[in-house]
Design a protein around this motif. Sequence first.
Motif, PDB file in Angstrom:
ATOM      1  N   MET B 280       0.524  -0.876  -0.089  1.00 11.58           N
ATOM      2  CA  MET B 280      -0.098  -0.195   0.125  1.00 11.58           C
ATOM      3  C   MET B 280       0.793   0.975  -0.440  1.00 11.58           C
ATOM      4  N   GLY B 281       1.939   1.552  -1.170  1.00  9.80           N
ATOM      5  CA  GLY B 281       3.125   1.941  -0.762  1.00  9.80           C
ATOM      6  C   GLY B 281       1.926   3.585  -1.528  1.00  9.80           C
ATOM      7  N   PRO B 282       3.096   4.551  -1.360  1.00 13.77           N
ATOM      8  CA  PRO B 282       2.534   5.865  -1.821  1.00 13.77           C
ATOM      9  C   PRO B 282       2.520   5.740  -3.403  1.00 13.77           C
ATOM     10  N   ALA B 283       4.053   5.344  -4.291  1.00 12.77           N
ATOM     11  CA  ALA B 283       3.950   5.653  -5.456  1.00 12.77           C
ATOM     12  C   ALA B 283       4.534   3.617  -6.675  1.00 12.77           C
ATOM     13  N   TYR B 284       3.097   4.268  -7.418  1.00 15.78           N
ATOM     14  CA  TYR B 284       3.019   2.892  -8.088  1.00 15.78           C
ATOM     15  C   TYR B 284       4.704   2.495  -9.060  1.00 15.78           C
ATOM     16  N   ALA B 285       5.399   1.510  -8.983  1.00 17.87           N
ATOM     17  CA  ALA B 285       5.923   0.578  -9.592  1.00 17.87           C
ATOM     18  C   ALA B 285       5.976  -0.678  -9.886  1.00 17.87           C
ATOM     19  N   PRO B 286       5.563  -0.642 -11.271  1.00 19.53           N
ATOM     20  CA  PRO B 286       5.287  -1.980 -12.121  1.00 19.53           C
ATOM     21  C   PRO B 286       6.302  -3.187 -11.609  1.00 19.53           C
ATOM     22  N   HIS B 287       5.317  -4.293 -11.809  1.00 20.56           N
ATOM     23  CA  HIS B 287       5.918  -5.572 -11.070  1.00 20.56           C
ATOM     24  C   HIS B 287       7.298  -5.703 -12.516  1.00 20.56           C
ATOM     25  N   GLU B 288       8.773  -6.577 -11.823  1.00 17.40           N
ATOM     26  CA  GLU B 288       9.532  -6.386 -12.425  1.00 17.40           C
ATOM     27  C   GLU B 288       8.930  -7.652 -13.793  1.00 17.40           C
ATOM     28  N   GLY B 289       7.267  -8.548 -13.993  1.00 17.93           N
ATOM     29  CA  GLY B 289       7.321  -9.911 -14.811  1.00 17.93           C
ATOM     30  C   GLY B 289       6.095  -9.199 -15.222  1.00 17.93           C
ATOM     31  N   VAL B 290       5.503 -10.501 -16.258  1.00 19.56           N
ATOM     32  CA  VAL B 290       4.544 -10.267 -16.700  1.00 19.56           C
ATOM     33  C   VAL B 290       3.009  -9.518 -16.246  1.00 19.56           C
ATOM     34  N   ARG B 291       3.374  -9.862 -14.564  1.00 19.47           N
ATOM     35  CA  ARG B 291       2.367  -9.200 -13.405  1.00 19.47           C
ATOM     36  C   ARG B 291       2.102  -7.730 -13.658  1.00 19.47           C
ATOM     37  N   ARG B 292       3.015  -7.016 -14.162  1.00 14.84           N
ATOM     38  CA  ARG B 292       2.658  -5.902 -14.821  1.00 14.84           C
ATOM     39  C   ARG B 292       2.231  -4.923 -15.679  1.00 14.84           C
ATOM     40  N   PHE B 293       1.318  -6.543 -16.166  1.00  9.98           N
ATOM     41  CA  PHE B 293       0.088  -5.384 -17.333  1.00  9.98           C
ATOM     42  C   PHE B 293      -1.252  -6.493 -16.557  1.00  9.98           C
ATOM     43  N   LEU B 294      -0.658  -6.403 -15.831  1.00 11.53           N
ATOM     44  CA  LEU B 294      -2.410  -6.797 -14.498  1.00 11.53           C
ATOM     45  C   LEU B 294      -3.061  -5.485 -14.371  1.00 11.53           C
ATOM     46  N   SER B 295      -4.210  -4.787 -13.868  1.00 11.90           N
ATOM     47  CA  SER B 295      -3.895  -3.809 -13.039  1.00 11.90           C
ATOM     48  C   SER B 295      -5.711  -4.054 -11.844  1.00 11.90           C
ATOM     49  N   GLY B 296      -6.837  -4.311 -12.162  1.00 10.29           N
ATOM     50  CA  GLY B 296      -7.581  -5.088 -10.768  1.00 10.29           C
ATOM     51  C   GLY B 296      -7.288  -5.761 -10.068  1.00 10.29           C
ATOM     52  N   THR B 297      -8.424  -6.154  -8.913  1.00  8.79           N
ATOM     53  CA  THR B 297      -8.097  -7.479  -8.424  1.00  8.79           C
ATOM     54  C   THR B 297      -8.777  -8.455 -10.121  1.00  8.79           C
ATOM     55  N   PRO B 298      -8.296  -9.763  -9.533  1.00  9.49           N
ATOM     56  CA  PRO B 298      -8.141 -10.427 -10.316  1.00  9.49           C
ATOM     57  C   PRO B 298      -9.531 -11.483 -10.135  1.00  9.49           C
ATOM     58  N   ALA B 299     -10.418 -11.297 -11.795  1.00  5.80           N
ATOM     59  CA  ALA B 299     -12.130 -11.849 -11.989  1.00  5.80           C
ATOM     60  C   ALA B 299     -11.570 -13.897 -10.984  1.00  5.80           C
ATOM     61  N   VAL B 300     -11.189 -13.951  -9.693  1.00 12.48           N
ATOM     62  CA  VAL B 300     -11.521 -15.165 -10.033  1.00 12.48           C
ATOM     63  C   VAL B 300     -12.441 -16.272 -10.107  1.00 12.48           C
ATOM     64  N   VAL B 301     -13.862 -15.927 -10.023  1.00 10.11           N
ATOM     65  CA  VAL B 301     -14.981 -16.160 -10.227  1.00 10.11           C
ATOM     66  C   VAL B 301     -15.218 -16.466 -11.656  1.00 10.11           C
TER      67      VAL B 301
END
Lengths: 421, 421
Positions: B280-301
């Motif tokens: 919950m940090g102050p600034a966005y830093a993209p994940h180093e891997g492919v996760r950086r292309f995610l945005s919101g909460t994953p659609a689990v259902v």
Amino acid sequence: MTSSPGASPTTSTGSPAERAATLDRADPLARFREEFVPSEDVVAYLDGNSLGRPTRASAERLARFATEHWGARLIRGWDESWYGLPLTVGDRIGATVLGAAPGQTFVGDSTTVILYKLVRAALDARPDRTEIVVDTGNFPTDRFVLQGIAAERGATLRWLSPEPDAGVTPAQVAGVVGPGTALVVLSHVAYRSGHLADADVITRVAHDAGALVLWDLCHSAGAVPVELDAWGVDLAAGCTYKYLNGGPGSPAFGYVRAGLQATMTQPIQGWMGSDAPFEMGPAYAPHEGVRRFLSGTPAVVGMLAMQDMLDLLAEAGIDAVRAKSVRLTGFALDLVDELLVPLGVRVASPRDPARRGSHVTIDHAAFEQVLRRLWAQGVVPDFRRPDGLRLGLSPLSTSFTEVQVGVEAIRTALLDEPASA
Amino acid sequence: MTSSPGASPTTSTGSPAERAATLDRADPLARFREEFVPSEDVVAYLDGNSLGRPTRASAERLARFATEHWGARLIRGWDESWYGLPLTVGDRIGATVLGAAPGQTFVGDSTTVILYKLVRAALDARPDRTEIVVDTGNFPTDRFVLQGIAAERGATLRWLSPEPDAGVTPAQVAGVVGPGTALVVLSHVAYRSGHLADADVITRVAHDAGALVLWDLCHSAGAVPVELDAWGVDLAAGCTYKYLNGGPGSPAFGYVRAGLQATMTQPIQGWMGSDAPFEMGPAYAPHEGVRRFLSGTPAVVGMLAMQDMLDLLAEAGIDAVRAKSVRLTGFALDLVDELLVPLGVRVASPRDPARRGSHVTIDHAAFEQVLRRLWAQGVVPDFRRPDGLRLGLSPLSTSFTEVQVGVEAIRTALLDEPASA
């Protein structure tokens, strides 16, 4: 025994367990607890503000969906009902918990993606203004989305720091908005502290400066009354997997005031937001109504469960839901004062019920360590850095006894924790 | 009897029904049909390219989810398994049907939103280039997304017109790419005609010009072999509700070549794409891997059902799936030539099986009128303007008898239709 401003006469005598039982017996919404799927190993679910429990009706709806709907109707299901779901479910959310007339609320995408679309739309609608007001206590995704858009568009973020005892106040907003302000983005209920913002007054303050307002309703929709139309709110977005019990990762909702829709467009032009999705025409033209804020194919499976919770919320009524929420959080604060404050726990949430959402956050340096132990014994709050436990109390599914069991378990865990001795 | 290049000896004798029965008996994948939920009133489901059928395993998984997972694990489910799903399911899609090594495929958002993010990322990665190549036959959402981005970024769209008999060809792409080309966006299988592009060669042609390539795999993933890594593809996106049987509106997948990830960022900065979502940090830093292309909460259902279809596809093997797909579409073309071409029906899909996806489109002016009648009698293709019926044949769930029943029903409907007399 410690007394607190949140205490009420009915909770002030007897053991915590006896007082909880008394409150449960007097709870006019108690019968709704039977509507949720029981969780055998969970004795106190205190995280309804992160993930609401499934209703029994949703369990049945999901069980039937593949055989009776998807598998039986197959592609015909789109024409028969699925295509309309983003707007019909949106309208039900609007009517049941947002104070929004039909035609302004849609379901689709994650909260993050909806925030992105609505913030971009707002900046385009205020082309001569370059400032966005936001607070440092806002949820990370809100801040991250704004940081990305600000960098991309050359906009400036004007950061407010929530006041420890009051959250973001109208006076703070009045002090920062001006002729350069395009948009004010705040959370109605702060995700960490639980502060409930004075959305009505803040909206007016922003409008007086010519700015638009976007409210993040993730932690209020379904637990705290919202009156988007009456308050004159421009834009809103929120989760459906918290107090709307849509299931993990269920799609979010967005709201765009009717009077703004015709002149607002969003950047992710997809077929489902177009004027005539099945014409497959050469050029995108936005739908005339709120559908223009949709992009891709609606997440039908993700929209199933929230419909059942909306049934329950409509039956209970949001005012009764709010009344129980206030009683639940008040009882939680009473017990925290009595059982945990003597152990060094600090209350991070508002004492004034009128300024409090439906969760209570308490801080202690040992909470990160005790969380796993609590979870393992079926007491389930969540943890928020640096040292907060959130007790999220979902009015239709949470009992006063769960609150008491939870707080007593936290006390036991703290007493056993070497670091807190 | 009309002969066609797609005809094979085993389909050339007997009535259509007898030939279909012979093909079904000889089908090495026939047993997989039992793995899908039956649809009582549907005698011929010919729209697997729009919405795949539910597997029996998915029906059971959905039935159990609310009680055994969501309701039982509650928020703990995120830590235990849900948080990882976008990448674990992504890797399974990559391995099973995309020819993609782990760490390059993710699930999340709609196809439209993923296209938006990847096209924006590609333009940022080629800042000195301003042209995007796309074809007029591409799916509307692809074209609409590109039109929006082009207008926003001052990019130019270079439009190719697919050749009626060959779709988009390497020669066409070679004729238009150049030092100004940032990105080529094409569909591997064209949604209307079913043309299968020569993705390997077109990717090389684009790379030779210094451009990036984004393949839309909606109509190929799960039915036509894809070799993203071997072809050197940069970016891809595709649906999971067609041949991956994820259910209506299930979230899409995206692919970003490993070598590009560190230097590519996407515009919708959300907590789930950040380096440390729960800090919950102050600034966005993209994940180093492919996760950086995610945005919101994953659609689990929304990610539940596709996992069962991936099990079946892995068991059958994509080459066997493709072999049946070719036989199914070949048999459909044989029957169309024999039964429908004499009534004025035109074949819009390729005759050469090597250039054909898993659906066959046929055109006739009366098809819009006959569609409702077909649906009412349980024969379910779909309609695409101006006058096309698409027969989408999903190899693991479609029988040759369904194809025969469907084509004969279309013949009967056409013969009964006043406009076609």
